[in-house]
Design a protein around this motif. Structure first.
Motif, PDB file in Angstrom:
ATOM      1  N   LYS A  63       0.792  -1.222   0.000  1.00  0.00           N
ATOM      2  CA  LYS A  63       0.000   0.000   0.000  1.00  0.00           C
ATOM      3  C   LYS A  63       0.829   1.279   0.000  1.00  0.00           C
ATOM      4  O   LYS A  63       0.261   2.364  -0.155  1.00  0.00           O
ATOM      5  CB  LYS A  63      -0.918   0.012   1.234  1.00  0.00           C
ATOM      6  N   PRO A  66       0.936   2.971  -3.807  1.00  0.00           N
ATOM      7  CA  PRO A  66      -0.421   3.330  -4.256  1.00  0.00           C
ATOM      8  C   PRO A  66      -1.108   4.347  -3.366  1.00  0.00           C
ATOM      9  O   PRO A  66      -1.864   5.203  -3.857  1.00  0.00           O
ATOM     10  CB  PRO A  66      -1.159   1.981  -4.231  1.00  0.00           C
ATOM     11  N   PRO A  70      -1.227   7.840  -5.881  1.00  0.00           N
ATOM     12  CA  PRO A  70      -2.259   7.045  -6.570  1.00  0.00           C
ATOM     13  C   PRO A  70      -2.287   7.267  -8.079  1.00  0.00           C
ATOM     14  O   PRO A  70      -2.483   6.319  -8.843  1.00  0.00           O
ATOM     15  CB  PRO A  70      -3.559   7.502  -5.905  1.00  0.00           C
ATOM     16  N   ALA A  71      -2.118   8.504  -8.533  1.00  0.00           N
ATOM     17  CA  ALA A  71      -2.169   8.767  -9.978  1.00  0.00           C
ATOM     18  C   ALA A  71      -1.023   8.061 -10.696  1.00  0.00           C
ATOM     19  O   ALA A  71      -1.213   7.449 -11.756  1.00  0.00           O
ATOM     20  CB  ALA A  71      -2.121  10.272 -10.231  1.00  0.00           C
ATOM     21  N   SER A  73       0.525   5.399  -9.664  1.00  0.00           N
ATOM     22  CA  SER A  73       0.299   3.954  -9.565  1.00  0.00           C
ATOM     23  C   SER A  73      -0.670   3.487 -10.643  1.00  0.00           C
ATOM     24  O   SER A  73      -0.467   2.441 -11.274  1.00  0.00           O
ATOM     25  CB  SER A  73      -0.238   3.597  -8.179  1.00  0.00           C
ATOM     26  N   ARG A  74      -1.729   4.257 -10.872  1.00  0.00           N
ATOM     27  CA  ARG A  74      -2.685   3.880 -11.921  1.00  0.00           C
ATOM     28  C   ARG A  74      -2.038   3.940 -13.299  1.00  0.00           C
ATOM     29  O   ARG A  74      -2.285   3.074 -14.160  1.00  0.00           O
ATOM     30  CB  ARG A  74      -3.910   4.788 -11.854  1.00  0.00           C
ATOM     31  N   ALA A  75      -1.213   4.954 -13.528  1.00  0.00           N
ATOM     32  CA  ALA A  75      -0.550   5.071 -14.829  1.00  0.00           C
ATOM     33  C   ALA A  75       0.455   3.947 -15.044  1.00  0.00           C
ATOM     34  O   ALA A  75       0.559   3.382 -16.145  1.00  0.00           O
ATOM     35  CB  ALA A  75       0.145   6.430 -14.928  1.00  0.00           C
ATOM     36  N   ASP A  77       0.277   1.007 -13.734  1.00  0.00           N
ATOM     37  CA  ASP A  77      -0.477  -0.232 -13.915  1.00  0.00           C
ATOM     38  C   ASP A  77      -0.921  -0.392 -15.369  1.00  0.00           C
ATOM     39  O   ASP A  77      -0.962  -1.514 -15.895  1.00  0.00           O
ATOM     40  CB  ASP A  77      -1.680  -0.238 -12.977  1.00  0.00           C
ATOM     41  N   ALA A  78      -1.233   0.705 -16.021  1.00  0.00           N
ATOM     42  CA  ALA A  78      -1.632   0.650 -17.435  1.00  0.00           C
ATOM     43  C   ALA A  78      -0.442   0.591 -18.380  1.00  0.00           C
ATOM     44  O   ALA A  78      -0.601   0.224 -19.554  1.00  0.00           O
ATOM     45  CB  ALA A  78      -2.497   1.861 -17.768  1.00  0.00           C
ATOM     46  N   LYS A 160       7.077  -0.039 -11.092  1.00  0.00           N
ATOM     47  CA  LYS A 160       5.769  -0.589 -11.488  1.00  0.00           C
ATOM     48  C   LYS A 160       5.363  -1.721 -10.555  1.00  0.00           C
ATOM     49  O   LYS A 160       4.188  -1.815 -10.149  1.00  0.00           O
ATOM     50  CB  LYS A 160       5.846  -1.083 -12.937  1.00  0.00           C
ATOM     51  N   ALA A 164       1.998  -1.994  -7.517  1.00  0.00           N
ATOM     52  CA  ALA A 164       0.929  -2.993  -7.674  1.00  0.00           C
ATOM     53  C   ALA A 164       0.592  -3.614  -6.328  1.00  0.00           C
ATOM     54  O   ALA A 164       1.481  -3.934  -5.536  1.00  0.00           O
ATOM     55  CB  ALA A 164       1.370  -4.078  -8.651  1.00  0.00           C
TER      56      ALA A 164
END
Length: 417
Positions: A63, A66, A70-71, A73-75, A77-78, A160, A164
Protein backbone atom coordinates in the motif's frame (compact mmCIF):
# COMPACT_ATOMS: atom_id res chain seq x y z
CA UNK A 1 -60.06 -45.76 17.76
CA UNK A 2 -56.28 -45.61 17.00
CA UNK A 3 -53.98 -44.49 19.83
CA UNK A 4 -52.72 -41.41 17.97
CA UNK A 5 -56.25 -40.21 17.22
CA UNK A 6 -57.29 -40.90 20.78
CA UNK A 7 -54.24 -38.94 22.08
CA UNK A 8 -55.00 -36.04 19.79
CA UNK A 9 -58.66 -36.07 20.80
CA UNK A 10 -57.88 -36.21 24.47
CA UNK A 11 -55.30 -33.40 24.24
CA UNK A 12 -52.35 -35.51 25.46
CA UNK A 13 -48.90 -34.80 23.83
CA UNK A 14 -47.80 -37.07 20.98
CA UNK A 15 -44.28 -38.44 20.37
CA UNK A 16 -43.67 -35.75 17.73
CA UNK A 17 -44.57 -33.04 20.22
CA UNK A 18 -42.16 -34.52 22.76
CA UNK A 19 -39.36 -34.65 20.18
CA UNK A 20 -39.97 -31.01 19.21
CA UNK A 21 -39.88 -29.94 22.85
CA UNK A 22 -36.63 -31.82 23.36
CA UNK A 23 -35.02 -30.20 20.33
CA UNK A 24 -36.21 -26.78 21.46
CA UNK A 25 -34.67 -27.35 24.89
CA UNK A 26 -31.38 -28.43 23.28
CA UNK A 27 -31.32 -25.32 21.10
CA UNK A 28 -31.98 -23.16 24.14
CA UNK A 29 -29.15 -24.85 26.03
CA UNK A 30 -26.80 -24.40 23.02
CA UNK A 31 -27.63 -20.69 22.81
CA UNK A 32 -27.00 -20.26 26.53
CA UNK A 33 -23.66 -22.05 26.25
CA UNK A 34 -22.71 -19.85 23.29
CA UNK A 35 -23.59 -16.70 25.21
CA UNK A 36 -21.46 -17.84 28.13
CA UNK A 37 -18.51 -18.51 25.82
CA UNK A 38 -19.02 -15.33 23.76
CA UNK A 39 -16.71 -13.10 25.87
CA UNK A 40 -13.91 -15.65 25.53
CA UNK A 41 -14.51 -15.94 21.78
CA UNK A 42 -14.41 -12.16 21.36
CA UNK A 43 -11.25 -11.97 23.44
CA UNK A 44 -9.50 -14.65 21.35
CA UNK A 45 -10.59 -13.06 18.08
CA UNK A 46 -9.41 -9.58 19.08
CA UNK A 47 -6.13 -10.49 20.79
CA UNK A 48 -5.02 -13.66 18.98
CA UNK A 49 -6.76 -14.38 15.67
CA UNK A 50 -7.02 -10.80 14.39
CA UNK A 51 -3.33 -9.85 14.96
CA UNK A 52 -2.19 -13.05 13.26
CA UNK A 53 -4.52 -12.43 10.32
CA UNK A 54 -3.32 -8.83 9.98
CA UNK A 55 0.32 -9.90 10.03
CA UNK A 56 -0.28 -12.60 7.41
CA UNK A 57 -2.16 -10.08 5.26
CA UNK A 58 0.95 -7.89 5.25
CA UNK A 59 2.71 -10.58 3.20
CA UNK A 60 0.73 -9.58 0.09
CA UNK A 61 -0.16 -5.97 0.87
CA UNK A 62 1.68 -3.24 -1.00
CA UNK A 63 0.00 0.00 0.00
CA UNK A 64 2.93 2.41 0.39
CA UNK A 65 3.28 3.61 -3.22
CA UNK A 66 -0.42 3.33 -4.26
CA UNK A 67 -1.56 5.24 -1.14
CA UNK A 68 1.06 7.99 -1.47
CA UNK A 69 1.09 8.38 -5.27
CA UNK A 70 -2.26 7.05 -6.57
CA UNK A 71 -2.17 8.77 -9.98
CA UNK A 72 1.31 7.45 -10.73
CA UNK A 73 0.30 3.95 -9.57
CA UNK A 74 -2.69 3.88 -11.92
CA UNK A 75 -0.55 5.07 -14.83
CA UNK A 76 2.16 2.49 -14.13
CA UNK A 77 -0.48 -0.23 -13.92
CA UNK A 78 -1.63 0.65 -17.43
CA UNK A 79 1.94 0.91 -18.75
CA UNK A 80 3.13 -2.15 -20.70
CA UNK A 81 6.55 -2.21 -19.00
CA UNK A 82 8.58 -1.86 -22.18
CA UNK A 83 11.49 0.55 -22.34
CA UNK A 84 11.09 3.88 -20.53
CA UNK A 85 7.68 5.54 -20.00
CA UNK A 86 6.62 8.72 -21.79
CA UNK A 87 6.52 12.30 -20.56
CA UNK A 88 3.08 11.87 -18.95
CA UNK A 89 4.31 9.27 -16.45
CA UNK A 90 7.47 11.29 -15.73
CA UNK A 91 5.26 14.28 -14.90
CA UNK A 92 3.10 12.13 -12.63
CA UNK A 93 6.28 10.91 -10.90
CA UNK A 94 7.40 14.48 -10.24
CA UNK A 95 3.96 15.49 -8.98
CA UNK A 96 3.69 12.37 -6.83
CA UNK A 97 7.11 12.93 -5.24
CA UNK A 98 6.23 16.54 -4.49
CA UNK A 99 2.89 15.61 -2.91
CA UNK A 100 4.42 12.71 -0.92
CA UNK A 101 7.11 15.05 0.42
CA UNK A 102 4.55 17.62 1.50
CA UNK A 103 2.37 14.99 3.20
CA UNK A 104 5.33 13.35 4.96
CA UNK A 105 4.89 10.01 3.13
CA UNK A 106 8.06 10.19 1.06
CA UNK A 107 10.12 8.35 3.68
CA UNK A 108 7.61 5.47 3.68
CA UNK A 109 7.74 5.22 -0.11
CA UNK A 110 11.54 5.38 -0.14
CA UNK A 111 11.82 2.69 2.54
CA UNK A 112 9.48 0.40 0.60
CA UNK A 113 11.47 0.76 -2.62
CA UNK A 114 14.76 0.43 -0.77
CA UNK A 115 13.75 -3.12 0.24
CA UNK A 116 13.93 -4.10 -3.43
CA UNK A 117 16.95 -2.02 -4.41
CA UNK A 118 19.21 -0.46 -1.78
CA UNK A 119 20.08 2.61 -3.87
CA UNK A 120 16.48 3.56 -4.56
CA UNK A 121 16.07 5.65 -1.41
CA UNK A 122 18.88 8.02 -2.34
CA UNK A 123 17.49 8.26 -5.89
CA UNK A 124 14.02 9.24 -4.67
CA UNK A 125 15.27 11.73 -2.10
CA UNK A 126 17.55 13.43 -4.61
CA UNK A 127 14.78 13.57 -7.21
CA UNK A 128 12.25 14.90 -4.67
CA UNK A 129 14.58 17.78 -3.74
CA UNK A 130 14.97 18.64 -7.41
CA UNK A 131 11.25 18.63 -8.29
CA UNK A 132 10.52 20.78 -5.23
CA UNK A 133 12.81 23.58 -6.35
CA UNK A 134 12.19 23.71 -10.12
CA UNK A 135 9.55 23.12 -12.78
CA UNK A 136 11.16 22.41 -16.17
CA UNK A 137 9.26 22.51 -19.49
CA UNK A 138 9.54 18.72 -19.80
CA UNK A 139 10.07 16.39 -16.89
CA UNK A 140 11.47 13.40 -18.79
CA UNK A 141 14.71 14.95 -20.07
CA UNK A 142 15.12 16.92 -16.82
CA UNK A 143 14.92 13.83 -14.60
CA UNK A 144 17.14 11.78 -16.90
CA UNK A 145 19.71 14.59 -16.83
CA UNK A 146 19.44 14.66 -13.03
CA UNK A 147 20.11 10.93 -12.69
CA UNK A 148 20.78 8.50 -15.53
CA UNK A 149 18.98 5.73 -13.62
CA UNK A 150 15.63 7.26 -14.65
CA UNK A 151 16.55 6.26 -18.20
CA UNK A 152 16.98 2.59 -17.19
CA UNK A 153 14.00 0.28 -17.88
CA UNK A 154 14.86 -1.77 -14.75
CA UNK A 155 14.17 1.26 -12.53
CA UNK A 156 10.70 1.72 -13.95
CA UNK A 157 9.89 -1.98 -13.86
CA UNK A 158 10.79 -2.02 -10.19
CA UNK A 159 8.63 1.06 -9.58
CA UNK A 160 5.77 -0.59 -11.49
CA UNK A 161 5.98 -3.68 -9.28
CA UNK A 162 6.08 -1.52 -6.14
CA UNK A 163 2.90 0.26 -7.30
CA UNK A 164 0.93 -2.99 -7.67
CA UNK A 165 -1.14 -4.40 -4.81
CA UNK A 166 -1.49 -7.22 -3.85
CA UNK A 167 2.03 -8.35 -4.64
CA UNK A 168 3.92 -11.67 -4.47
CA UNK A 169 7.25 -9.90 -3.91
CA UNK A 170 7.39 -10.47 -0.16
CA UNK A 171 6.44 -14.14 -0.48
CA UNK A 172 9.17 -14.58 -3.10
CA UNK A 173 11.74 -12.68 -1.06
CA UNK A 174 10.99 -14.93 1.94
CA UNK A 175 12.38 -17.89 -0.04
CA UNK A 176 15.25 -15.91 -1.61
CA UNK A 177 13.54 -15.40 -4.96
CA UNK A 178 12.56 -12.42 -7.05
CA UNK A 179 10.96 -11.54 -10.37
CA UNK A 180 13.51 -10.85 -13.08
CA UNK A 181 13.13 -7.99 -15.59
CA UNK A 182 11.95 -10.62 -18.08
CA UNK A 183 9.08 -11.57 -15.77
CA UNK A 184 10.49 -14.92 -14.60
CA UNK A 185 10.97 -16.10 -11.02
CA UNK A 186 14.64 -16.67 -10.17
CA UNK A 187 16.19 -18.02 -6.96
CA UNK A 188 19.50 -16.85 -5.59
CA UNK A 189 22.38 -19.32 -5.35
CA UNK A 190 22.40 -21.67 -2.36
CA UNK A 191 25.58 -20.11 -0.97
CA UNK A 192 23.88 -16.69 -0.99
CA UNK A 193 20.58 -17.92 0.39
CA UNK A 194 19.46 -16.47 3.73
CA UNK A 195 15.87 -17.42 4.34
CA UNK A 196 15.86 -20.87 2.73
CA UNK A 197 18.84 -21.81 4.87
CA UNK A 198 17.10 -20.35 7.93
CA UNK A 199 14.00 -22.46 7.28
CA UNK A 200 16.08 -25.62 6.86
CA UNK A 201 18.07 -24.76 10.00
CA UNK A 202 14.87 -24.16 11.96
CA UNK A 203 13.42 -27.52 10.91
CA UNK A 204 16.70 -29.31 11.69
CA UNK A 205 16.96 -27.76 15.17
CA UNK A 206 13.29 -28.45 15.92
CA UNK A 207 13.62 -32.08 14.80
CA UNK A 208 16.77 -32.55 16.88
CA UNK A 209 15.12 -31.09 19.98
CA UNK A 210 12.06 -33.30 19.41
CA UNK A 211 14.23 -36.42 19.16
CA UNK A 212 16.18 -35.51 22.30
CA UNK A 213 12.97 -34.85 24.23
CA UNK A 214 11.55 -38.19 23.09
CA UNK A 215 14.67 -40.14 24.09
CA UNK A 216 14.82 -38.44 27.49
CA UNK A 217 11.10 -38.10 28.14
CA UNK A 218 9.83 -41.60 27.30
CA UNK A 219 11.66 -43.38 30.17
CA UNK A 220 10.62 -40.66 32.62
CA UNK A 221 6.97 -40.93 31.53
CA UNK A 222 7.12 -44.73 31.85
CA UNK A 223 8.56 -44.42 35.35
CA UNK A 224 5.86 -41.97 36.42
CA UNK A 225 3.11 -44.15 34.96
CA UNK A 226 4.27 -47.36 36.65
CA UNK A 227 5.28 -46.10 40.11
CA UNK A 228 2.79 -46.12 42.99
CA UNK A 229 0.54 -43.08 43.04
CA UNK A 230 2.28 -41.44 46.00
CA UNK A 231 5.78 -41.70 44.52
CA UNK A 232 4.52 -40.73 41.08
CA UNK A 233 2.87 -37.55 42.38
CA UNK A 234 6.03 -36.52 44.21
CA UNK A 235 8.20 -37.00 41.14
CA UNK A 236 5.63 -35.23 38.97
CA UNK A 237 6.45 -32.04 40.85
CA UNK A 238 9.90 -32.02 39.26
CA UNK A 239 8.23 -32.08 35.85
CA UNK A 240 5.67 -29.36 36.61
CA UNK A 241 7.86 -26.94 38.60
CA UNK A 242 9.70 -25.62 35.47
CA UNK A 243 6.35 -24.28 34.22
CA UNK A 244 6.34 -21.93 37.22
CA UNK A 245 9.69 -20.44 36.24
CA UNK A 246 10.09 -17.77 33.58
CA UNK A 247 11.50 -18.92 30.26
CA UNK A 248 13.95 -16.03 30.30
CA UNK A 249 15.17 -17.04 33.77
CA UNK A 250 15.73 -20.66 32.72
CA UNK A 251 17.56 -19.63 29.57
CA UNK A 252 19.71 -17.15 31.50
CA UNK A 253 20.57 -19.92 33.99
CA UNK A 254 21.89 -22.06 31.13
CA UNK A 255 23.79 -18.99 29.90
CA UNK A 256 25.66 -18.99 33.21
CA UNK A 257 26.09 -22.77 33.45
CA UNK A 258 27.44 -23.30 29.92
CA UNK A 259 30.06 -20.56 29.85
CA UNK A 260 33.74 -21.55 29.45
CA UNK A 261 34.22 -20.58 33.09
CA UNK A 262 30.81 -21.83 34.16
CA UNK A 263 29.73 -24.58 36.51
CA UNK A 264 29.57 -27.41 33.97
CA UNK A 265 33.03 -26.81 32.53
CA UNK A 266 34.38 -26.35 36.04
CA UNK A 267 33.01 -29.75 37.14
CA UNK A 268 34.27 -31.51 33.99
CA UNK A 269 37.76 -30.09 34.39
CA UNK A 270 37.76 -30.75 38.14
CA UNK A 271 36.92 -34.43 37.53
CA UNK A 272 39.59 -34.70 34.87
CA UNK A 273 37.04 -35.39 32.12
CA UNK A 274 38.22 -32.35 30.13
CA UNK A 275 41.60 -30.66 29.90
CA UNK A 276 40.20 -27.35 28.65
CA UNK A 277 36.77 -25.64 28.65
CA UNK A 278 34.38 -27.21 26.17
CA UNK A 279 32.50 -24.94 23.71
CA UNK A 280 28.98 -25.37 25.11
CA UNK A 281 27.54 -21.92 24.38
CA UNK A 282 27.07 -19.67 21.34
CA UNK A 283 26.76 -22.75 19.14
CA UNK A 284 24.29 -25.49 18.23
CA UNK A 285 25.11 -27.45 21.39
CA UNK A 286 23.93 -24.64 23.64
CA UNK A 287 20.74 -24.20 21.63
CA UNK A 288 19.87 -27.90 21.81
CA UNK A 289 20.59 -28.09 25.56
CA UNK A 290 18.52 -25.02 26.39
CA UNK A 291 15.55 -25.87 24.17
CA UNK A 292 15.48 -29.51 25.27
CA UNK A 293 15.40 -28.47 28.92
CA UNK A 294 12.50 -26.08 28.30
CA UNK A 295 10.40 -28.39 26.09
CA UNK A 296 11.03 -31.73 27.83
CA UNK A 297 8.04 -31.40 30.24
CA UNK A 298 5.63 -31.12 27.29
CA UNK A 299 6.86 -34.44 25.93
CA UNK A 300 6.71 -36.15 29.32
CA UNK A 301 3.17 -35.00 30.07
CA UNK A 302 1.85 -35.94 26.61
CA UNK A 303 3.26 -39.48 26.79
CA UNK A 304 2.36 -39.91 30.48
CA UNK A 305 -1.30 -39.10 29.82
CA UNK A 306 -1.50 -42.02 27.38
CA UNK A 307 0.61 -44.42 29.43
CA UNK A 308 -1.75 -44.04 32.40
CA UNK A 309 -4.49 -45.63 30.31
CA UNK A 310 -2.39 -48.60 29.10
CA UNK A 311 -3.21 -51.73 31.06
CA UNK A 312 -0.21 -53.91 32.09
CA UNK A 313 -2.32 -57.01 31.46
CA UNK A 314 -1.27 -57.19 27.80
CA UNK A 315 2.46 -57.23 28.56
CA UNK A 316 2.01 -59.87 31.27
CA UNK A 317 -0.08 -61.96 28.89
CA UNK A 318 2.65 -61.81 26.24
CA UNK A 319 5.28 -62.82 28.80
CA UNK A 320 3.12 -65.71 30.02
CA UNK A 321 2.96 -66.96 26.42
CA UNK A 322 6.76 -67.07 26.23
CA UNK A 323 7.71 -63.60 24.98
CA UNK A 324 10.90 -62.07 26.31
CA UNK A 325 10.21 -58.97 28.51
CA UNK A 326 12.05 -56.71 26.05
CA UNK A 327 10.11 -58.18 23.11
CA UNK A 328 6.81 -57.77 24.96
CA UNK A 329 7.68 -54.15 25.79
CA UNK A 330 8.64 -53.27 22.21
CA UNK A 331 5.87 -55.12 20.40
CA UNK A 332 3.00 -54.79 22.88
CA UNK A 333 3.54 -51.80 25.16
CA UNK A 334 5.21 -49.23 22.89
CA UNK A 335 2.58 -49.48 20.08
CA UNK A 336 -0.15 -48.65 22.59
CA UNK A 337 1.70 -45.47 23.62
CA UNK A 338 2.31 -44.22 20.07
CA UNK A 339 -0.63 -41.77 20.14
CA UNK A 340 1.02 -40.06 23.11
CA UNK A 341 4.39 -40.15 21.37
CA UNK A 342 2.86 -38.57 18.28
CA UNK A 343 1.09 -35.87 20.28
CA UNK A 344 4.24 -35.10 22.29
CA UNK A 345 6.44 -34.96 19.20
CA UNK A 346 4.04 -32.67 17.39
CA UNK A 347 3.68 -30.38 20.42
CA UNK A 348 7.43 -30.10 20.98
CA UNK A 349 8.22 -29.72 17.28
CA UNK A 350 5.68 -26.94 16.72
CA UNK A 351 6.76 -25.06 19.84
CA UNK A 352 10.40 -25.37 18.78
CA UNK A 353 9.65 -23.96 15.32
CA UNK A 354 8.77 -20.57 16.77
CA UNK A 355 11.38 -20.35 19.52
CA UNK A 356 13.19 -17.03 19.85
CA UNK A 357 14.72 -16.30 23.28
CA UNK A 358 16.75 -19.50 23.75
CA UNK A 359 18.45 -19.50 20.30
CA UNK A 360 19.07 -15.75 20.57
CA UNK A 361 20.88 -16.08 23.91
CA UNK A 362 22.60 -19.46 23.57
CA UNK A 363 23.15 -19.74 19.81
CA UNK A 364 25.82 -18.39 17.53
CA UNK A 365 25.86 -16.71 14.13
CA UNK A 366 25.11 -20.01 12.38
CA UNK A 367 22.14 -20.90 14.59
CA UNK A 368 19.65 -18.20 13.65
CA UNK A 369 16.12 -19.56 13.51
CA UNK A 370 13.32 -18.11 11.44
CA UNK A 371 11.74 -16.43 14.48
CA UNK A 372 14.88 -14.33 14.93
CA UNK A 373 14.69 -13.15 11.33
CA UNK A 374 11.02 -12.24 11.79
CA UNK A 375 11.95 -10.20 14.88
CA UNK A 376 14.75 -8.54 12.90
CA UNK A 377 12.35 -7.47 10.13
CA UNK A 378 9.74 -6.11 12.55
CA UNK A 379 12.01 -4.41 15.09
CA UNK A 380 15.02 -3.25 13.07
CA UNK A 381 14.28 -3.27 9.34
CA UNK A 382 10.59 -2.30 9.78
CA UNK A 383 9.78 -4.53 6.83
CA UNK A 384 6.42 -5.84 7.97
CA UNK A 385 5.65 -7.30 4.56
CA UNK A 386 8.65 -9.64 4.65
CA UNK A 387 7.95 -10.47 8.30
CA UNK A 388 4.39 -11.39 7.34
CA UNK A 389 5.64 -13.58 4.48
CA UNK A 390 8.07 -15.43 6.76
CA UNK A 391 5.27 -15.90 9.29
CA UNK A 392 2.96 -17.19 6.56
CA UNK A 393 5.47 -19.87 5.56
CA UNK A 394 5.90 -20.79 9.23
CA UNK A 395 2.12 -21.26 9.54
CA UNK A 396 2.09 -23.36 6.36
CA UNK A 397 4.90 -25.57 7.66
CA UNK A 398 3.03 -26.02 10.94
CA UNK A 399 -0.12 -27.08 9.08
CA UNK A 400 1.85 -29.54 6.94
CA UNK A 401 3.55 -31.11 9.94
CA UNK A 402 0.22 -31.29 11.78
CA UNK A 403 -1.24 -33.22 8.83
CA UNK A 404 1.76 -35.59 8.76
CA UNK A 405 1.70 -36.24 12.51
CA UNK A 406 -2.06 -36.68 12.45
CA UNK A 407 -1.81 -39.23 9.64
CA UNK A 408 0.92 -41.17 11.43
CA UNK A 409 -0.91 -41.22 14.75
CA UNK A 410 -4.16 -42.15 13.05
CA UNK A 411 -2.56 -45.14 11.30
CA UNK A 412 -0.97 -46.30 14.52
CA UNK A 413 -4.30 -46.13 16.34
CA UNK A 414 -5.98 -48.25 13.69
CA UNK A 415 -3.20 -50.81 13.79
CA UNK A 416 -2.62 -51.09 17.51
CA UNK A 417 -5.68 -49.54 19.15
Amino acid sequence: MPASIHAAASGSPTRADGRASFQKARRRASVQALLLALPLIVFLLSTFIAPIALLLARSVENKEVPASMPALSRALDAWDGRGVPDEYIFALLATGLRDAQQSGQLGTVARRLNFAQPEFRSLLMRTARSVRDETPPAWKPALIELDERWNAPETWRLLKRAAASPTPDYLLAAVDAQVTPQGNVAFVADNASIYRQAFLRTIAISASVTLLCLVLGYPVAWLLANLPATSSNRLMLFVIVPFWTSLLVRTTAWYVLLQPGGVINGVLMGLGLASHPLPLIFNRTGVLIGMTHVLLPYMILAIFSVMKGVSPVYVRAAQSLGAHPFTAFVRIYIPQTLPGVGAGCFLVFVLALGYYITPALLGGAGDEMISQLIALQTNTQLNWGLAGALSAYLVIFTAIFYFLFNRIVGIDRLRFG
